[in-house]
Design an enzyme around this catalytic site. Sequence first.
Site, short mmCIF file in Angstrom:
data_model
loop_
_atom_site.label_atom_id
_atom_site.label_comp_id
_atom_site.label_asym_id
_atom_site.label_seq_id
_atom_site.Cartn_x
_atom_site.Cartn_y
_atom_site.Cartn_z
N ASP A 42 -15.66 -1.23 10.63
CA ASP A 42 -15.89 0.17 10.25
C ASP A 42 -16.98 0.76 11.13
OD1 ASP A 42 -15.11 1.56 7.19
OD2 ASP A 42 -16.46 2.63 8.56
N ASP A 68 -15.91 1.54 16.31
CA ASP A 68 -14.98 2.66 16.22
C ASP A 68 -13.61 2.14 16.66
OD1 ASP A 68 -13.38 4.88 16.69
OD2 ASP A 68 -15.02 6.10 17.47
N TYR A 159 -1.02 15.15 10.26
CA TYR A 159 -1.27 13.95 9.44
C TYR A 159 0.07 13.29 9.06
CZ TYR A 159 -2.92 11.01 5.58
OH TYR A 159 -3.19 9.95 4.75
N VAL A 192 -5.32 8.84 -4.05
CA VAL A 192 -6.25 7.80 -4.52
C VAL A 192 -7.66 8.35 -4.34
CG1 VAL A 192 -7.07 5.44 -4.16
CG2 VAL A 192 -4.65 5.99 -3.78
N1 LIG Z 1 -7.21 8.15 -0.46
C1 LIG Z 1 -5.98 8.65 -0.50
O1 LIG Z 1 -5.61 9.43 -1.38
C2 LIG Z 1 -4.97 8.26 0.53
C3 LIG Z 1 -3.64 8.61 0.31
C4 LIG Z 1 -2.68 8.23 1.25
C5 LIG Z 1 -3.05 7.51 2.34
N2 LIG Z 1 -4.35 7.21 2.55
C6 LIG Z 1 -4.70 6.44 3.73
O2 LIG Z 1 -5.46 5.32 3.29
C7 LIG Z 1 -6.40 4.98 4.28
C8 LIG Z 1 -7.78 4.97 3.65
O3 LIG Z 1 -8.13 6.27 3.24
P1 LIG Z 1 -9.22 6.59 2.12
O4 LIG Z 1 -9.21 8.05 1.95
O5 LIG Z 1 -9.00 5.76 0.91
O6 LIG Z 1 -10.56 6.19 2.79
P2 LIG Z 1 -11.38 4.83 2.80
O7 LIG Z 1 -12.19 4.72 1.59
O8 LIG Z 1 -10.52 3.67 3.09
O9 LIG Z 1 -12.32 5.18 4.03
C9 LIG Z 1 -11.86 5.16 5.36
C10 LIG Z 1 -12.81 4.30 6.16
O10 LIG Z 1 -12.36 4.33 7.51
C11 LIG Z 1 -13.50 4.41 8.32
N3 LIG Z 1 -13.12 4.98 9.60
C12 LIG Z 1 -12.65 6.24 9.84
N4 LIG Z 1 -12.47 6.40 11.16
C13 LIG Z 1 -12.83 5.24 11.74
C14 LIG Z 1 -12.87 4.81 13.08
N5 LIG Z 1 -12.52 5.60 14.09
N6 LIG Z 1 -13.31 3.55 13.33
C15 LIG Z 1 -13.69 2.73 12.31
N7 LIG Z 1 -13.67 3.09 11.03
C16 LIG Z 1 -13.24 4.34 10.74
C17 LIG Z 1 -14.49 5.31 7.56
O11 LIG Z 1 -15.82 5.13 7.99
C18 LIG Z 1 -14.26 4.85 6.14
O12 LIG Z 1 -15.14 3.82 5.78
C19 LIG Z 1 -6.23 5.99 5.41
O13 LIG Z 1 -5.37 5.46 6.39
C20 LIG Z 1 -5.58 7.16 4.72
O14 LIG Z 1 -4.83 7.95 5.59
C21 LIG Z 1 -5.33 7.57 1.67
#
Ligand SMILES: NC(=O)c1ccc[n+]([C@@H]2O[C@H](COP(=O)([O-])OP(=O)(O)OC[C@H]3O[C@@H](n4cnc5c(N)ncnc54)[C@H](O)[C@@H]3O)[C@@H](O)[C@H]2O)c1
Length: 264
Positions: A42, A68, A159, A192
């Site tokens: 992360d 990153d 997206y 989520v």
């Molecule tokens: N939360 C939702 O409702 C939801 C719904 C559908 C899909 N998703 C997908 O689930 C995944 C997780 O999303 P989330 O919202 O739960 O967030 P999450 O809690 O998993 O946080 C995302 C993490 O990714 C890290 N990150 C972002 N860009 C980065 C990079 N370039 N290099 C390294 N780390 C990086 C951030 O620092 C963060 O810690 C994503 O792929 C998202 O598109 C989320």
Amino acid sequence: MTNARGATAAKTVIVTGGAGEGIGGGVSAVLAEAGWNVVIVDLDLETGRALSKHLAGQGLSTAFFEADVTMPNCADEAVAFAQSNFGGVDALVNNAGIGMVKDIADVSDEEYRRIFSVNVDAPYRFSRAAVCAIPRSGGAIVNIGSVHALATLAGYTVYAATKGAIDSLTRALAIDCGPRGIRVNCIHPGLVPSPQNRELIRRFADDVDAWLDTYTLRKQLLANLPTPRQVGELVKFFLSDAASAITGQSIAIDGGTSAMLYER
Ligand SMILES: NC(=O)c1ccc[n+]([C@@H]2O[C@H](COP(=O)([O-])OP(=O)(O)OC[C@H]3O[C@@H](n4cnc5c(N)ncnc54)[C@H](O)[C@@H]3O)[C@@H](O)[C@H]2O)c1
């Protein structure tokens, strides 16, 4: 999945974006509790260190790699980090992802490139690095997609395109990786709770909590939003021997959102 490094050795999984307070953290915690060595990748140093320390404090096996995922060498370096800390890599969860809610007319080339770079290029590079490192005895990859791969909303063009790409990448990788004993599956979460999500909802709703309160009534068949840990449990299943006959598949975890044609 058998571990080539010996039956007693714990297996090692890389979780990108694994420090996140949404799905990433839920996946990391569930897998660590299930006995996996978890390499959390992360760019958020503070949260990554805190989660890793918290899990280690419970006697669980984790290591944090600050990076990153869009950096070209990041995937190879993360695999090398896993190998030097835990002796190898058995599995990968491509979770890191960023959202965007913006009318197509307002999306710059730079914004388009950035979201593809995080959501598609990085999973491709991490999968390639993992495929080369996972032992011949087999392993598994889980991609975190989104229900936006299946149907979407205004403002989600870019997206949704990235998550559609992840859905296709899953099937194509499964075909290439099957003969190597590596299974590849995809999870499409609905809404989520996560800090990132709240920020995105704020773009179209002044009162985020009020919007969330009515979301399950309007958009789900089930009463509760899926939790990060429930996504983690599904990831755990896909990585386990219980899923040893499943590859190339995508499943939604969305309380029924994607089953509905119209809002309730
Ligand atoms: N939360 C939702 O409702 C939801 C719904 C559908 C899909 N998703 C997908 O689930 C995944 C997780 O999303 P989330 O919202 O739960 O967030 P999450 O809690 O998993 O946080 C995302 C993490 O990714 C890290 N990150 C972002 N860009 C980065 C990079 N370039 N290099 C390294 N780390 C990086 C951030 O620092 C963060 O810690 C994503 O792929 C998202 O598109 C989320």
